[in-house]
Design a protein around this motif. Structure first.
Motif, PDB file in Angstrom:
ATOM      1  N   ALA A 103       0.838  -1.203   0.000  1.00  0.00           N
ATOM      2  CA  ALA A 103       0.000   0.000   0.000  1.00  0.00           C
ATOM      3  C   ALA A 103       0.872   1.252   0.000  1.00  0.00           C
ATOM      4  CB  ALA A 103      -0.924   0.002   1.212  1.00  0.00           C
ATOM      5  N   ALA A 104       0.610   2.154  -0.939  1.00  0.00           N
ATOM      6  CA  ALA A 104       1.323   3.432  -1.104  1.00  0.00           C
ATOM      7  C   ALA A 104       2.762   3.263  -1.578  1.00  0.00           C
ATOM      8  CB  ALA A 104       1.270   4.270   0.168  1.00  0.00           C
ATOM      9  N   LYS A 105       3.133   2.067  -1.974  1.00  0.00           N
ATOM     10  CA  LYS A 105       4.481   1.819  -2.504  1.00  0.00           C
ATOM     11  C   LYS A 105       4.401   1.649  -4.020  1.00  0.00           C
ATOM     12  CE  LYS A 105       6.571  -0.308   1.554  1.00  0.00           C
ATOM     13  NZ  LYS A 105       5.653  -0.034   2.566  1.00  0.00           N
ATOM     14  N   THR A 106       5.517   1.865  -4.680  1.00  0.00           N
ATOM     15  CA  THR A 106       5.581   1.704  -6.126  1.00  0.00           C
ATOM     16  C   THR A 106       6.024   0.281  -6.451  1.00  0.00           C
ATOM     17  OG1 THR A 106       6.100   4.030  -6.447  1.00  0.00           O
ATOM     18  CG2 THR A 106       6.658   2.547  -8.242  1.00  0.00           C
ATOM     19  N   ILE A 107       5.227  -0.377  -7.278  1.00  0.00           N
ATOM     20  CA  ILE A 107       5.551  -1.731  -7.737  1.00  0.00           C
ATOM     21  C   ILE A 107       5.310  -1.797  -9.246  1.00  0.00           C
ATOM     22  CG2 ILE A 107       4.925  -2.776  -5.520  1.00  0.00           C
ATOM     23  CD1 ILE A 107       2.386  -3.876  -6.958  1.00  0.00           C
ATOM     24  N   THR A 108       5.660  -2.930  -9.813  1.00  0.00           N
ATOM     25  CA  THR A 108       5.382  -3.195 -11.224  1.00  0.00           C
ATOM     26  C   THR A 108       4.536  -4.456 -11.298  1.00  0.00           C
ATOM     27  OG1 THR A 108       7.491  -2.194 -11.866  1.00  0.00           O
ATOM     28  CG2 THR A 108       6.425  -3.636 -13.487  1.00  0.00           C
ATOM     29  N   VAL A 109       3.452  -4.389 -12.068  1.00  0.00           N
ATOM     30  CA  VAL A 109       2.601  -5.556 -12.283  1.00  0.00           C
ATOM     31  C   VAL A 109       2.509  -5.846 -13.771  1.00  0.00           C
ATOM     32  CG1 VAL A 109       1.213  -5.256 -10.199  1.00  0.00           C
ATOM     33  CG2 VAL A 109       0.456  -4.214 -12.316  1.00  0.00           C
ATOM     34  N   LYS A 110       2.289  -7.104 -14.068  1.00  0.00           N
ATOM     35  CA  LYS A 110       2.116  -7.546 -15.448  1.00  0.00           C
ATOM     36  C   LYS A 110       0.814  -8.320 -15.509  1.00  0.00           C
ATOM     37  CE  LYS A 110       4.493 -10.178 -19.038  1.00  0.00           C
ATOM     38  NZ  LYS A 110       5.674 -10.986 -19.339  1.00  0.00           N
ATOM     39  N   GLY A 111       0.055  -8.124 -16.584  1.00  0.00           N
ATOM     40  CA  GLY A 111      -1.197  -8.843 -16.752  1.00  0.00           C
ATOM     41  C   GLY A 111      -1.902  -8.392 -18.010  1.00  0.00           C
ATOM     42  N   LYS A 112      -3.161  -8.776 -18.125  1.00  0.00           N
ATOM     43  CA  LYS A 112      -3.964  -8.425 -19.295  1.00  0.00           C
ATOM     44  C   LYS A 112      -4.786  -7.181 -18.985  1.00  0.00           C
ATOM     45  CE  LYS A 112      -4.384 -13.133 -20.975  1.00  0.00           C
ATOM     46  NZ  LYS A 112      -5.305 -14.226 -21.265  1.00  0.00           N
ATOM     47  N   SER A 113      -4.611  -6.155 -19.797  1.00  0.00           N
ATOM     48  CA  SER A 113      -5.329  -4.901 -19.614  1.00  0.00           C
ATOM     49  C   SER A 113      -6.608  -4.915 -20.430  1.00  0.00           C
ATOM     50  CB  SER A 113      -4.446  -3.731 -20.069  1.00  0.00           C
ATOM     51  OG  SER A 113      -5.176  -2.530 -20.046  1.00  0.00           O
ATOM     52  N   THR A 114      -7.688  -4.489 -19.780  1.00  0.00           N
ATOM     53  CA  THR A 114      -8.963  -4.349 -20.456  1.00  0.00           C
ATOM     54  C   THR A 114      -9.690  -3.149 -19.854  1.00  0.00           C
ATOM     55  OG1 THR A 114     -10.945  -5.545 -21.205  1.00  0.00           O
ATOM     56  CG2 THR A 114     -10.210  -5.958 -18.944  1.00  0.00           C
ATOM     57  N   SER A 115     -10.706  -2.689 -20.523  1.00  0.00           N
ATOM     58  CA  SER A 115     -11.438  -1.506 -20.056  1.00  0.00           C
ATOM     59  C   SER A 115     -12.901  -1.632 -20.445  1.00  0.00           C
ATOM     60  CB  SER A 115     -10.827  -0.251 -20.698  1.00  0.00           C
ATOM     61  OG  SER A 115     -11.513   0.893 -20.283  1.00  0.00           O
ATOM     62  N   ARG A 116     -13.770  -1.112 -19.571  1.00  0.00           N
ATOM     63  CA  ARG A 116     -15.204  -1.076 -19.864  1.00  0.00           C
ATOM     64  C   ARG A 116     -15.809   0.138 -19.177  1.00  0.00           C
ATOM     65  NH1 ARG A 116     -19.221  -4.719 -21.299  1.00  0.00           N
ATOM     66  NH2 ARG A 116     -17.727  -6.403 -21.180  1.00  0.00           N
ATOM     67  N   ASP A 117     -16.569   0.893 -19.915  1.00  0.00           N
ATOM     68  CA  ASP A 117     -17.272   2.057 -19.373  1.00  0.00           C
ATOM     69  C   ASP A 117     -16.340   2.985 -18.594  1.00  0.00           C
ATOM     70  OD1 ASP A 117     -19.601   1.034 -20.463  1.00  0.00           O
ATOM     71  OD2 ASP A 117     -20.188   0.024 -18.606  1.00  0.00           O
ATOM     72  N   GLY A 118     -15.102   3.124 -19.056  1.00  0.00           N
ATOM     73  CA  GLY A 118     -14.150   4.026 -18.418  1.00  0.00           C
ATOM     74  C   GLY A 118     -13.389   3.432 -17.248  1.00  0.00           C
ATOM     75  N   ILE A 119     -13.660   2.180 -16.904  1.00  0.00           N
ATOM     76  CA  ILE A 119     -12.937   1.529 -15.809  1.00  0.00           C
ATOM     77  C   ILE A 119     -11.845   0.653 -16.416  1.00  0.00           C
ATOM     78  CG2 ILE A 119     -13.092  -0.095 -13.883  1.00  0.00           C
ATOM     79  CD1 ILE A 119     -16.019   0.828 -13.559  1.00  0.00           C
ATOM     80  N   ASN A 120     -10.602   0.919 -16.015  1.00  0.00           N
ATOM     81  CA  ASN A 120      -9.462   0.132 -16.486  1.00  0.00           C
ATOM     82  C   ASN A 120      -9.181  -0.989 -15.497  1.00  0.00           C
ATOM     83  OD1 ASN A 120      -8.844   1.984 -18.669  1.00  0.00           O
ATOM     84  ND2 ASN A 120      -8.119   3.359 -17.074  1.00  0.00           N
ATOM     85  N   MET A 121      -8.804  -2.146 -16.005  1.00  0.00           N
ATOM     86  CA  MET A 121      -8.513  -3.282 -15.148  1.00  0.00           C
ATOM     87  C   MET A 121      -7.327  -4.047 -15.702  1.00  0.00           C
ATOM     88  SD  MET A 121     -10.956  -6.451 -13.964  1.00  0.00           S
ATOM     89  CE  MET A 121     -10.965  -7.365 -15.491  1.00  0.00           C
ATOM     90  N   ILE A 122      -6.524  -4.562 -14.798  1.00  0.00           N
ATOM     91  CA  ILE A 122      -5.485  -5.521 -15.172  1.00  0.00           C
ATOM     92  C   ILE A 122      -5.872  -6.825 -14.509  1.00  0.00           C
ATOM     93  CG2 ILE A 122      -3.056  -6.161 -15.045  1.00  0.00           C
ATOM     94  CD1 ILE A 122      -2.397  -3.162 -14.997  1.00  0.00           C
ATOM     95  N   GLU A 123      -6.191  -7.811 -15.342  1.00  0.00           N
ATOM     96  CA  GLU A 123      -6.563  -9.122 -14.811  1.00  0.00           C
ATOM     97  C   GLU A 123      -5.384 -10.060 -14.914  1.00  0.00           C
ATOM     98  OE1 GLU A 123      -9.694 -10.983 -17.049  1.00  0.00           O
ATOM     99  OE2 GLU A 123      -8.863 -10.336 -18.936  1.00  0.00           O
ATOM    100  N   ASN A 124      -5.424 -11.119 -14.133  1.00  0.00           N
ATOM    101  CA  ASN A 124      -4.312 -12.069 -14.031  1.00  0.00           C
ATOM    102  C   ASN A 124      -3.035 -11.329 -13.676  1.00  0.00           C
ATOM    103  OD1 ASN A 124      -6.163 -14.008 -14.900  1.00  0.00           O
ATOM    104  ND2 ASN A 124      -5.534 -13.853 -17.013  1.00  0.00           N
ATOM    105  N   ALA A 125      -3.192 -10.282 -12.853  1.00  0.00           N
ATOM    106  CA  ALA A 125      -2.054  -9.443 -12.470  1.00  0.00           C
ATOM    107  C   ALA A 125      -1.053 -10.209 -11.629  1.00  0.00           C
ATOM    108  CB  ALA A 125      -2.553  -8.216 -11.700  1.00  0.00           C
ATOM    109  N   GLU A 126       0.200 -10.016 -11.954  1.00  0.00           N
ATOM    110  CA  GLU A 126       1.292 -10.630 -11.201  1.00  0.00           C
ATOM    111  C   GLU A 126       2.305  -9.553 -10.861  1.00  0.00           C
ATOM    112  OE1 GLU A 126       3.031 -13.668 -13.615  1.00  0.00           O
ATOM    113  OE2 GLU A 126       1.256 -14.935 -13.543  1.00  0.00           O
ATOM    114  N   ILE A 127       2.766  -9.554  -9.620  1.00  0.00           N
ATOM    115  CA  ILE A 127       3.784  -8.607  -9.190  1.00  0.00           C
ATOM    116  C   ILE A 127       5.110  -9.014  -9.818  1.00  0.00           C
ATOM    117  CG2 ILE A 127       5.026  -7.641  -7.219  1.00  0.00           C
ATOM    118  CD1 ILE A 127       2.489  -8.361  -5.549  1.00  0.00           C
ATOM    119  N   GLN A 128       5.787  -8.052 -10.443  1.00  0.00           N
ATOM    120  CA  GLN A 128       7.085  -8.304 -11.061  1.00  0.00           C
ATOM    121  C   GLN A 128       8.174  -7.900 -10.068  1.00  0.00           C
ATOM    122  OE1 GLN A 128       7.193  -9.597 -14.560  1.00  0.00           O
ATOM    123  NE2 GLN A 128       5.273 -10.041 -13.499  1.00  0.00           N
ATOM    124  N   LYS A 129       9.128  -8.771  -9.894  1.00  0.00           N
ATOM    125  CA  LYS A 129      10.209  -8.476  -8.929  1.00  0.00           C
ATOM    126  C   LYS A 129      11.522  -8.294  -9.633  1.00  0.00           C
ATOM    127  CE  LYS A 129       7.718 -10.584  -5.306  1.00  0.00           C
ATOM    128  NZ  LYS A 129       7.678 -10.840  -3.964  1.00  0.00           N
TER     129      LYS A 129
END
Length: 129
Positions: A103-129
């Motif tokens: 929380a409140a930290k900077t990280i990198t995630v990888k996943g599938k980006s999609t959007s609907r009605d102005g809401i952006n989502m990354i599904e199958n998100a995985e934290i990249q280390k």
């Protein structure tokens, strides 16, 4: 009133995302309903979506509250360096337990980006280390 409706909508989205893990068995997920999903890598700050949407809360001053909100099950997201805010979802499961510590930290995630009605989502998100 509008802020309250947004918060309720995001909370409902999280609940349905969890319930969706069971409801989606056997369905074809090769074509996301929100458009063409594409693999993305996003770097940004982990935020609790409820406080961010309600009053723009983010950063170190909000870290403790964000951790509590994420731990309690409120929607978790990332405020990307690309200027977009994304709801983060695992593979049909919430990522709150994994992401609360960031929380409140900077990280990198990888996943599938999609959007609907102005809401952006990354599904199958995985934290990249």
């Amino acid at each position: 009133m509008k802020k309250r409706n947004i918060i309720l909508s995001l909370t409902a989205a999280s609940v349905f995302a969890v319930a969706g893990a069971f409801a989606h068995e056997g369905e074809d997920h090769s074509k996301p309903m929100g458009g063409d999903a594409k693999e993305v890598t996003v770097k940004g700050e982990v935020i609790d979506m409820a406080c961010y949407v309600d009053h723009g809360a983010m950063g170190d001053k909000h870290a403790d509250c964000a951790k509590k909100c994420i731990t309690s099950g409120l929607p978790v997201g990332i405020k990307g360096e690309d200027g977009k805010t994304y709801l983060l979802i695992g593979e049909h499961k919430p990522l709150n337990a994994e992401l609360a510590q960031y929380a409140a930290k900077t990280i990198t995630v990888k996943g599938k980006s999609t959007s609907r009605d102005g809401i952006n989502m990354i599904e199958n998100a995985e934290i990249q280390k």
